[in-house]
Enzyme design. Structure first.
Site, PDB file in Angstrom:
ATOM      1  N   ALA A 198     -15.128 -19.635  30.800  1.00  0.00           N
ATOM      2  CA  ALA A 198     -16.065 -20.626  31.223  1.00  0.00           C
ATOM      3  C   ALA A 198     -15.686 -21.961  31.453  1.00  0.00           C
ATOM      4  CB  ALA A 198     -17.330 -20.740  30.475  1.00  0.00           C
TER       5      ALA A 198
ATOM      6  N   GLY B  84     -15.421 -16.190  29.251  1.00  0.00           N
ATOM      7  CA  GLY B  84     -16.003 -15.819  30.211  1.00  0.00           C
ATOM      8  C   GLY B  84     -15.369 -15.089  31.437  1.00  0.00           C
TER       9      GLY B  84
ATOM     10  N   GLU C  90     -15.558 -11.575  30.122  1.00  0.00           N
ATOM     11  CA  GLU C  90     -16.827 -11.247  30.116  1.00  0.00           C
ATOM     12  C   GLU C  90     -17.218 -10.878  31.681  1.00  0.00           C
ATOM     13  OE1 GLU C  90     -18.176 -14.513  27.987  1.00  0.00           O
ATOM     14  OE2 GLU C  90     -19.315 -13.290  26.696  1.00  0.00           O
TER      15      GLU C  90
ATOM     16  N   GLU D 176     -13.740 -17.777  22.140  1.00  0.00           N
ATOM     17  CA  GLU D 176     -14.706 -18.846  21.940  1.00  0.00           C
ATOM     18  C   GLU D 176     -14.728 -19.216  20.568  1.00  0.00           C
ATOM     19  OE1 GLU D 176     -14.987 -16.016  23.763  1.00  0.00           O
ATOM     20  OE2 GLU D 176     -16.147 -16.500  25.448  1.00  0.00           O
TER      21      GLU D 176
HETATM   22  N1  DAK Z   1     -11.992 -24.644  31.247  1.00  0.00           N
HETATM   23  C1  DAK Z   1     -11.845 -25.682  31.960  1.00  0.00           C
HETATM   24  N2  DAK Z   1     -10.393 -25.959  32.290  1.00  0.00           N
HETATM   25  C2  DAK Z   1      -9.433 -24.954  32.324  1.00  0.00           C
HETATM   26  C3  DAK Z   1      -9.593 -23.865  31.243  1.00  0.00           C
HETATM   27  C4  DAK Z   1     -11.282 -23.549  30.896  1.00  0.00           C
HETATM   28  N3  DAK Z   1     -11.493 -22.385  30.475  1.00  0.00           N
HETATM   29  N4  DAK Z   1      -8.706 -23.064  31.214  1.00  0.00           N
HETATM   30  C5  DAK Z   1      -7.617 -23.644  31.898  1.00  0.00           C
HETATM   31  N5  DAK Z   1      -8.022 -24.842  32.481  1.00  0.00           N
HETATM   32  C6  DAK Z   1      -7.285 -25.903  33.016  1.00  0.00           C
HETATM   33  C7  DAK Z   1      -6.552 -26.743  32.065  1.00  0.00           C
HETATM   34  O1  DAK Z   1      -7.106 -27.626  31.401  1.00  0.00           O
HETATM   35  C8  DAK Z   1      -5.448 -27.532  33.068  1.00  0.00           C
HETATM   36  O2  DAK Z   1      -6.020 -28.477  33.647  1.00  0.00           O
HETATM   37  P1  DAK Z   1      -5.443 -29.870  33.959  1.00  0.00           P
HETATM   38  O3  DAK Z   1      -5.009 -30.354  32.461  1.00  0.00           O
HETATM   39  O4  DAK Z   1      -3.999 -29.544  34.579  1.00  0.00           O
HETATM   40  O5  DAK Z   1      -6.434 -30.713  34.707  1.00  0.00           O
HETATM   41  C9  DAK Z   1      -5.400 -26.190  34.058  1.00  0.00           C
HETATM   42  O6  DAK Z   1      -6.459 -25.383  34.047  1.00  0.00           O
HETATM   43  C10 DAK Z   1      -4.154 -25.255  33.654  1.00  0.00           C
HETATM   44  O7  DAK Z   1      -4.229 -25.023  32.382  1.00  0.00           O
HETATM   45  P2  DAK Z   1      -2.756 -25.107  31.262  1.00  0.00           P
HETATM   46  O8  DAK Z   1      -2.209 -26.434  31.543  1.00  0.00           O
HETATM   47  O9  DAK Z   1      -3.664 -25.147  29.900  1.00  0.00           O
HETATM   48  O10 DAK Z   1      -2.051 -23.871  31.656  1.00  0.00           O
HETATM   49  P3  DAK Z   1      -1.075 -23.090  30.640  1.00  0.00           P
HETATM   50  O11 DAK Z   1      -0.474 -21.979  31.511  1.00  0.00           O
HETATM   51  O12 DAK Z   1      -0.556 -24.076  29.735  1.00  0.00           O
HETATM   52  O13 DAK Z   1      -2.193 -22.241  29.567  1.00  0.00           O
HETATM   53  C11 DAK Z   1      -4.103 -20.971  29.234  1.00  0.00           C
HETATM   54  C12 DAK Z   1      -3.246 -21.257  30.160  1.00  0.00           C
HETATM   55  C13 DAK Z   1      -5.173 -20.176  29.688  1.00  0.00           C
HETATM   56  C14 DAK Z   1      -3.547 -20.384  27.997  1.00  0.00           C
HETATM   57  C15 DAK Z   1      -4.948 -22.369  28.410  1.00  0.00           C
HETATM   58  O14 DAK Z   1      -5.076 -22.899  29.821  1.00  0.00           O
HETATM   59  C16 DAK Z   1      -6.048 -22.052  27.831  1.00  0.00           C
HETATM   60  O15 DAK Z   1      -6.147 -21.808  26.778  1.00  0.00           O
HETATM   61  N6  DAK Z   1      -7.205 -22.111  28.538  1.00  0.00           N
HETATM   62  C17 DAK Z   1      -8.581 -22.130  27.583  1.00  0.00           C
HETATM   63  C18 DAK Z   1      -8.863 -20.611  27.515  1.00  0.00           C
HETATM   64  C19 DAK Z   1     -10.322 -20.596  26.662  1.00  0.00           C
HETATM   65  O16 DAK Z   1     -10.309 -21.032  25.636  1.00  0.00           O
HETATM   66  N7  DAK Z   1     -11.290 -19.882  27.366  1.00  0.00           N
HETATM   67  C20 DAK Z   1     -12.342 -19.486  26.847  1.00  0.00           C
HETATM   68  C21 DAK Z   1     -13.458 -20.683  27.296  1.00  0.00           C
HETATM   69  S1  DAK Z   1     -15.145 -20.668  26.507  1.00  0.00           S
HETATM   70  C22 DAK Z   1     -22.366 -18.970  27.800  1.00  0.00           C
HETATM   71  C23 DAK Z   1     -21.729 -18.747  28.794  1.00  0.00           C
HETATM   72  C24 DAK Z   1     -20.397 -18.667  28.817  1.00  0.00           C
HETATM   73  C25 DAK Z   1     -19.630 -18.911  27.636  1.00  0.00           C
HETATM   74  C26 DAK Z   1     -20.125 -19.123  26.634  1.00  0.00           C
HETATM   75  C27 DAK Z   1     -21.576 -19.339  26.393  1.00  0.00           C
HETATM   76  N8  DAK Z   1     -23.746 -19.025  27.325  1.00  0.00           N
HETATM   77  C28 DAK Z   1     -24.457 -18.821  28.598  1.00  0.00           C
HETATM   78  C29 DAK Z   1     -24.318 -19.112  26.168  1.00  0.00           C
HETATM   79  C30 DAK Z   1     -18.141 -18.702  28.034  1.00  0.00           C
HETATM   80  C31 DAK Z   1     -17.183 -19.575  26.929  1.00  0.00           C
HETATM   81  C32 DAK Z   1     -15.792 -19.566  27.468  1.00  0.00           C
HETATM   82  O17 DAK Z   1     -15.306 -18.715  28.085  1.00  0.00           O
END
Ligand code: DAK
Length: 256
Positions: free
Chosen positions: A65, A108, A111, A131
């Site tokens: 997400a 997400g 998911e 998360e």
């Molecule tokens: N959100 C926003 N931007 C993201 C992102 C994300 N999840 N993942 C990547 N990006 C963006 C980065 O910020 C970066 O943007 P700029 O800095 O260039 O503006 C761009 O994508 C490229 O990412 P990286 O530079 O980080 O690329 P790398 O190859 O170095 O790394 C990576 C790739 C996938 C390992 C890294 O980007 C990363 O760790 N991303 C976050 C992964 C993550 O933590 N995902 C889980 C998110 S939490 C709910 C509904 C939904 C949810 C919960 C509750 N309710 C309805 C209650 C869900 C929650 C989640 O999914």
């Protein structure tokens, strides 16, 4: 329709939704979830479509997400607006959905893949529910659907440690149906989707409904449900066509 966060194409009875926010690794923001649902509404209404594929890019199916969109939300924002409730609608769809996962399927994104009926992935796929590293928990079904897919031990470990699961382990664990070389993933997924789309739509949708019943009711109830659906297909011309085609040693031409 002008799409900002997805692409939609239709070919040979298959609808292909490609997530398209490359700069954010296809992070799921509200607009993307809304557009996926609008595309699904369109594809579900069209009876010439027999199967739907959801794909991302080679690097990322979806990296979660959108953390930047969520970061500053307050409890009233998220509770009163039932944040991301539209995501649940994806899992309620009646036509078969296949996720084609290449690269990251995180949070997400994982998911979303789990909401589909089955997952094909590329050999570079990485699945995780990270998360916990953000101080939250999976919120669109991860703790439930991952547990149903891979069992308690791996689901607990993945959700509590944020460990990424690679393609080979995902296949061994029952999370994905098949793994392909990343160059072949989309072609193979579309080929499977086309095979499904050639079948009787009524039978296909009943199979989906019946398998999903297995997760909701007792075995006896599930068997009764399956039996009733089986009886009912004898009211459909596709049953006559399918069996007649077998007897006449020719391919069936399904119409319903
Ligand atoms: N959100 C926003 N931007 C993201 C992102 C994300 N999840 N993942 C990547 N990006 C963006 C980065 O910020 C970066 O943007 P700029 O800095 O260039 O503006 C761009 O994508 C490229 O990412 P990286 O530079 O980080 O690329 P790398 O190859 O170095 O790394 C990576 C790739 C996938 C390992 C890294 O980007 C990363 O760790 N991303 C976050 C992964 C993550 O933590 N995902 C889980 C998110 S939490 C709910 C509904 C939904 C949810 C919960 C509750 N309710 C309805 C209650 C869900 C929650 C989640 O999914």
């Amino acid at each position: 329709m002008q799409w900002n966060t997805i692409e939609l194409s239709i070919n040979k009875g298959v609808g292909l939704i490609t997530l398209n926010r490359p700069k954010a690794l296809n992070a799921l923001n509200s607009e993307l979830i809304n557009e996926v649902n609008l595309a699904l509404d369109q594809l579900e209404k069209d009876h010439s479509i027999g199967c739907i594929v959801i794909a991302g890019s080679e690097k990322a199916f979806a990296a979660g997400a959108d953390i930047k969109e969520m970061a500053d939300l307050s409890f009233p924002n998220i509770y009163l607006d039932d944040f991301f409730h539209l995501a649940d609608r994806i899992a309620m769809r009646r036509k078969p959905l296949i996720a084609a996962v290449s690269g990251y399927a995180l949070g997400g994104g994982c998911e979303l893949a789990l909401m589909c009926d089955f997952i094909y992935c590329a050999d570079n796929a990485k699945f995780a529910l990270p998360e916990v590293t953000l101080g939250v928990l999976p919120g669109i079904g991860g703790t439930q659907r991952l547990t149903l897919a891979v069992g308690k031990a791996k689901a607990m470990e993945m959700c509590l440690t944020a460990r990424q699961m690679g393609a080979a382990e995902a296949e061994q664990s029952g999370l994905v149906a098949q793994v392909f070389a990343k160059e072949e993933l989309l072609e193979q997924t579309l080929a499977a989707a086309e095979k499904i789309a050639e079948k009787s739509l009524t039978a296909v949708m009943m199979i989906k409904e019946s398998i999903n019943r297995a997760f909701e009711v007792s075995l006896a109830e599930g068997l009764r449900f399956e039996r009733r659906l089986f009886h009912s297909v004898f009211a459909c011309s596709d049953q006559k066509e399918g069996m007649q085609a077998f007897v006449e040693k020719r391919p069936a031409k399904f119409t319903q």
